[in-house]
Enzyme design. Sequence first.
Site, mmCIF file in Angstrom:
data_model
loop_
_atom_site.group_PDB
_atom_site.id
_atom_site.type_symbol
_atom_site.label_atom_id
_atom_site.label_comp_id
_atom_site.label_asym_id
_atom_site.label_seq_id
_atom_site.Cartn_x
_atom_site.Cartn_y
_atom_site.Cartn_z
ATOM 1 N N LYS A 1 0.831 -1.199 0.000
ATOM 2 C CA LYS A 1 0.000 0.000 0.000
ATOM 3 C C LYS A 1 0.870 1.255 0.000
ATOM 4 O O LYS A 1 0.682 2.163 -0.795
ATOM 5 C CB LYS A 1 -0.922 0.005 1.224
ATOM 6 C CG LYS A 1 -2.114 0.954 1.069
ATOM 7 C CD LYS A 1 -2.937 1.031 2.338
ATOM 8 C CE LYS A 1 -3.791 -0.203 2.542
ATOM 9 N NZ LYS A 1 -4.534 -0.177 3.826
ATOM 10 N N GLU B 1 10.357 -5.636 3.567
ATOM 11 C CA GLU B 1 10.489 -6.975 3.008
ATOM 12 C C GLU B 1 10.117 -6.980 1.530
ATOM 13 O O GLU B 1 10.784 -7.604 0.702
ATOM 14 C CB GLU B 1 9.572 -7.976 3.738
ATOM 15 C CG GLU B 1 10.024 -8.338 5.135
ATOM 16 C CD GLU B 1 9.506 -7.381 6.199
ATOM 17 O OE1 GLU B 1 9.051 -6.261 5.827
ATOM 18 O OE2 GLU B 1 9.569 -7.731 7.382
ATOM 19 N N GLY C 1 -4.831 -4.357 5.520
ATOM 20 C CA GLY C 1 -4.147 -5.458 4.843
ATOM 21 C C GLY C 1 -4.812 -6.803 5.057
ATOM 22 O O GLY C 1 -5.061 -7.542 4.116
ATOM 23 N N ARG C 2 -5.141 -7.109 6.308
ATOM 24 C CA ARG C 2 -5.667 -8.460 6.606
ATOM 25 C C ARG C 2 -7.095 -8.652 6.135
ATOM 26 O O ARG C 2 -7.617 -9.755 6.203
ATOM 27 C CB ARG C 2 -5.532 -8.740 8.091
ATOM 28 C CG ARG C 2 -6.205 -7.738 9.004
ATOM 29 C CD ARG C 2 -5.736 -7.928 10.447
ATOM 30 N NE ARG C 2 -6.240 -6.935 11.377
ATOM 31 C CZ ARG C 2 -5.671 -5.772 11.650
ATOM 32 N NH1 ARG C 2 -4.558 -5.418 11.012
ATOM 33 N NH2 ARG C 2 -6.169 -4.945 12.537
ATOM 34 N N GLU D 1 -4.220 -10.312 14.771
ATOM 35 C CA GLU D 1 -3.798 -8.930 14.557
ATOM 36 C C GLU D 1 -4.971 -7.974 14.815
ATOM 37 O O GLU D 1 -4.777 -6.846 15.246
ATOM 38 C CB GLU D 1 -3.258 -8.739 13.130
ATOM 39 C CG GLU D 1 -2.563 -7.406 12.919
ATOM 40 C CD GLU D 1 -1.720 -7.340 11.657
ATOM 41 O OE1 GLU D 1 -0.535 -7.031 11.755
ATOM 42 O OE2 GLU D 1 -2.233 -7.614 10.553
ATOM 43 N N HIS E 1 -3.742 -37.553 13.536
ATOM 44 C CA HIS E 1 -2.614 -38.427 13.806
ATOM 45 C C HIS E 1 -1.495 -37.657 14.485
ATOM 46 O O HIS E 1 -0.370 -38.118 14.542
ATOM 47 C CB HIS E 1 -2.106 -39.043 12.503
ATOM 48 C CG HIS E 1 -3.010 -40.110 11.981
ATOM 49 N ND1 HIS E 1 -2.729 -41.438 12.095
ATOM 50 C CD2 HIS E 1 -4.216 -40.032 11.390
ATOM 51 C CE1 HIS E 1 -3.709 -42.148 11.566
ATOM 52 N NE2 HIS E 1 -4.625 -41.304 11.135
ATOM 53 N N LYS F 1 9.598 -3.482 14.551
ATOM 54 C CA LYS F 1 10.160 -2.863 13.344
ATOM 55 C C LYS F 1 11.200 -1.802 13.714
ATOM 56 O O LYS F 1 12.273 -1.720 13.115
ATOM 57 C CB LYS F 1 9.048 -2.183 12.524
ATOM 58 C CG LYS F 1 8.132 -3.128 11.798
ATOM 59 C CD LYS F 1 7.186 -2.326 10.888
ATOM 60 C CE LYS F 1 6.003 -3.171 10.456
ATOM 61 N NZ LYS F 1 4.996 -2.412 9.698
#
Lengths: 533, 533
Positions: free
Chosen positions: B210, B216, B267-268, B354, B385, B500
Site C-alpha cells: 500500500k 520486506e 491489509g488483513r 492482529e 494423527h 520494526k
Amino acid sequence: MTTWKDFADLKAVQRLAELARSPYNLARPDSLPPERIANYKASACGFDLLYAAQRIDDNVLAALQELADEAGLLAQFQAMKSGAVMNRIIGHASEERQVLHTASRDIFSDAPLAPAATAQAKEQLARLKSFLADVDSGAVCNEHGQPFTTMLQVGIGGSDLGPRALYVALEKYRLPGRKAAFIANVDPDDAAAVLASLDLSRTLVNVVSKSGTTLETRTNEELVRTALAKAGLNPLRHMVAVTGAGSLMDDPARYLAAFHMYDYIGGRYSATSMVGGVTLGFALGYDAFIEVLRGAHEMDKAAEQPDIRANLPLLMALLGIWNRNFLGCNTVAVLPYSQALLRFPAHLQQCDMESNGKQVSRTGTPVTWKTGPIVWGEPGTNGQHAFYQLLHQGTEIVPAEFIGFRRSQHGSDITVNGTTSQQKLAANMLAQSLALAQGREHENPNKHFAGNRPSLVLIAEQLTPYAMGALLALYEHRIAFQGFCWNINSFDQEGVQLGKLLADRLLGVMAGGKELSPDAPESSLLQAAGMAA
Amino acid sequence: MTTWKDFADLKAVQRLAELARSPYNLARPDSLPPERIANYKASACGFDLLYAAQRIDDNVLAALQELADEAGLLAQFQAMKSGAVMNRIIGHASEERQVLHTASRDIFSDAPLAPAATAQAKEQLARLKSFLADVDSGAVCNEHGQPFTTMLQVGIGGSDLGPRALYVALEKYRLPGRKAAFIANVDPDDAAAVLASLDLSRTLVNVVSKSGTTLETRTNEELVRTALAKAGLNPLRHMVAVTGAGSLMDDPARYLAAFHMYDYIGGRYSATSMVGGVTLGFALGYDAFIEVLRGAHEMDKAAEQPDIRANLPLLMALLGIWNRNFLGCNTVAVLPYSQALLRFPAHLQQCDMESNGKQVSRTGTPVTWKTGPIVWGEPGTNGQHAFYQLLHQGTEIVPAEFIGFRRSQHGSDITVNGTTSQQKLAANMLAQSLALAQGREHENPNKHFAGNRPSLVLIAEQLTPYAMGALLALYEHRIAFQGFCWNINSFDQEGVQLGKLLADRLLGVMAGGKELSPDAPESSLLQAAGMAA
C-alpha cells in the site's frame, strides 16, 4: 529402575512456586545488562541458546537444577537410551515398549547404548545404501530403463510430518534431478493434486505404515496403485515399503523392497529411522541422511550433561516448565526465521502435543498439574506482519522460541540499505526478542508495550543436514525431559483412539452395513450434516 | 454514532457469568438428543453450522442474544459497512479511518452502502478485467510474443496470507496453463527457491504494498528485478503493482500497470480487493474472482440478521466469546477437513490475532477483560494423527472449529471398505466432534476420555470460489463482531511497530552507520548471537 515421582511431590516444585511470586521483570530499565546476556547463553552442536529474555535469575536456575536432579531427569534419559521400558503405565494395560529412537543414530561409536536396536538400524541403513546405489546405477529403474527422479512418500502422522519437515528444510541439498513429494491426508483432493503434479513413470512410491493397516495410508496406497495402473505402469517396479517386519506390507510380491521399522520407535520420533531415511536418502543422497543422523546423535550426547546450563535440551525443557507450571503460560510459539523450517512447527505440534498432552501419570492417577502446552507457530517475518500483534499487546502471554541462522542456505542474497536479506532476517528476530522483553512506555496507551514477555533465541551458522538433525533431537529431548518431569508417559497416544473408533462406527452406517438407533447422536449428526444415506 | 460500551459494563455479561457457573455438560449421557442436534443448526450461503456440541443451552443463547443487542453489534456492523470511522481510538492519536472491505464486494446491487468506495472497487475491477483480457489476447505478452503463464505475487502480511490462502484453496479451478507463486518472507532462501522454480520469461511479477515502502517487499522486489535483469528480461514488460494511488510504486515508468488499494481497507481484510484480485484473476480467471466476491457479499448480507440463531458470523462470534470470556479458553483450533484449506488457518491467525490481540479499549483505557484468543490449526486427518491427543486428553480445553465439505473438488475418489475418501474425511470430522463432546468412561485411566470439550462443525457442499468467498467473509465478520463486543479497535496494529523500530536500530548497527553504547542490550545481543560486525 529409577523411581518415578509425581511432579506435585517434588521439593523443588515448592521452591519454584515460591520464586514464581516475584519472577524477574524483563521490562525494568537495565533488565538486560551485557553480563546477563553473555552469561545466559548455552551452546551445543553448533547451536547457541540465548535465554537472557526469560523471566529467570540465578535462584530460579538453581531451583530448576534441583528439579532436574530430584526428578532424576538425566537418569531417566539414560535409561531410555539404554532400552528401559519407558513407554508404560504402571498397574494398567499399556504399550510396555522400549523407546529407542536414539538407537537409530547411535551408529558412530563402537559401544552403542542399545546394541541390538543399533544393529538393526545399521542393517537397515546398509540395505538402504545398497538400494540407493542400485537406483543411482540404474539397476533399479522404470519400465523403459529410465532412472527414477521422484520419491512419493505415502504415510500419515509420524510417517509424514517429521520426514516432510526435514525434506522441506533441506530441499536446497537435493541431488540433481531428484525430489520428493508427500501424500498424507485422506482428502482425495490432496492426493489428486499431488499425483497430477508428478510424472508417475519416473516416480518411486514409498508407502510407510508400521502396522500395514493404517486407514488413510491404505486408502491412499490404493489411489496411487490405481493411478499407476491407469498410466500403464507396473506397481511392482514403482513401490517400496517401510513397515514392521512381518506386517501385511512386508511382502516382496507387492513391493520392490521393504525396509523395516520397529515397535521401539514411536511414529513421532521416527524421522531418523527408515521412516525418514528412505525418502531423504533418495532425494538428498545417503551421505546427507547420515549427516542428519550425526547431528542428531551429537545432540543425543550433549543431552547427557548434568549441568543444566550446559545442556540445551534439558535447559529448554526446564525453562518451558517454569513458563508453563509456574508462570501460567499454556501455549508456546515456535517461530523460525527461516522459510525452510516452514513445516517444522507442524512436526513439533505432533511431537510435543501427542507426547505430553496427557492427563494421567505413569502410575495411572489423574495429574493435578498442567502437562504439555499448545505448540504453534509460523516462520518469522511473515508472522511479524500477522499475529505478532497479539504477542506484543494481547491479553495472553505467549513464550516465544525464535530459531535463526547466520548464513542463508542458497547464498544468493542482495544488499539493500547496507544490509543483506539474511542480516535483516536475523536482526528482526533479535529485535522481536528485545521488544517482547523490554516493551516501551508511551503516552498514547495504544502505542504502549507492557513488555516482560519471555522468549529465547536458538541460533546456528547455517541450516545444513547436520544442523537439522541436531535441531530435531534438541526438541525431541526437550519433550522427553518435560514428560519425565511431569511423570507422564510421553510415548503412547491413547487419546487418538476414540475418534478412530467413532469414525469407524459412522463409516459403518454410511457404507450401509451398520444400523444405529435413530436417536443415536451419530444418526442425528449425519442427518444434520446432510450426510445421511 | 453508536455508543460504545465497555464489555465489563454490559448487563448481559453479568448474566452470562452467572450462567457460566454451571454450563451445559456435553459428557452427560443423552446430552446430544436428536432435537438438540437438529435445532442447534444455522445456515447461510450454503454453509451449515452445527453447534450442538457447544457448552450452551437455550438460556445461554438468550443471554448471548441480549449481549449482541445491548452492545449494538449489528448497528456497529452496519455503521462499518456504511463508512463510519470505525478504525479509531477516541481521545488519542489513531488511524481515524473507515473500514470498508465489504465495499469491495458490494458490487452486485444498485444501491451500495458505501457508494464512493464501491465505485472505486468497480473502477479497479474494470481495469483488471481489461488487463486480463489483454493477457488473454496476447496484447500483453513477453519479449518474444509469448503469453504469460505465471503470476508471482510479492507482498507480506495481508498482501500475502489472504491471497495465498485463497489461491491454495482454489488451485483446482486454475485456468489451463496458468498458475500463481508467492514470495513474502525476507528470507533470501525463500525467494531463491521460488525464483528457481519459475520460468521468469513467462512470469508476470505482481508487487503489492500500500505504502510502496514495506521493507520486506521492497527487498524482494529488488531481488526479483535483479533476477529478471540477469535473465536478460525487461522488468517493464514483467512487473505490475498493487499500491496506494500516488505511492512510490504508482509509477507507469516502472510498472506495466498499477492497480489501486485504499486506506479504508486494512491489509488483513484486503483479499477481496485488488490485493487478491490481480493474482486470483490471472490464475483462476476474472469470473472466478467475481464468484469469490459474490460469496463474500452474500455472507456480508447474511451477517445483518438480528436473530443470532440465523446469523452465522454473529453466532460464531458469540459462541467464541462464551468460550473465551466465560469458560476461560484462551485458544481456538481451526481444523479444516480439506487439504485445500492448508493455508486458511495461517490467514485466520493474522486476521484474528492482529485484529483482536489488543489491550486497550476504543476509549484508550486498558481492558479488564480477555480479548482475542490464540488461533491455530492444521488440516484435519493429518492433525488427528498428531496433536489431537492433547485436544482429547490434555490439561487444556481447546474449542475446536471443524470445516468440511460433502463433495471433493477434484471428484477423483476411490471406494475402500464401502466408503469413498471424501466420506471418510467427513465421517472423521463428525466423529471427532462427538468424541470431544461425549468422551468415554474406561476402567483403564489412560483410555478414559473426560469429554465435555466444545466444538462446532461448518459444512458446505463443495469448496468452490463462491464457498471460499463466503467462508472468508464469515470469519472476517466473526472477528469484527468480537472486536465490537470487546470494545477494541480491530482495525489497527500498533503492536507490530516496536519490533520494526528495534530491527531498524539493529540494522543500523550492522550496516555500520549507527553507534550504540556497548552496554546497550542491542550490542550485547548481537555479540552473543555471533552477529556483531
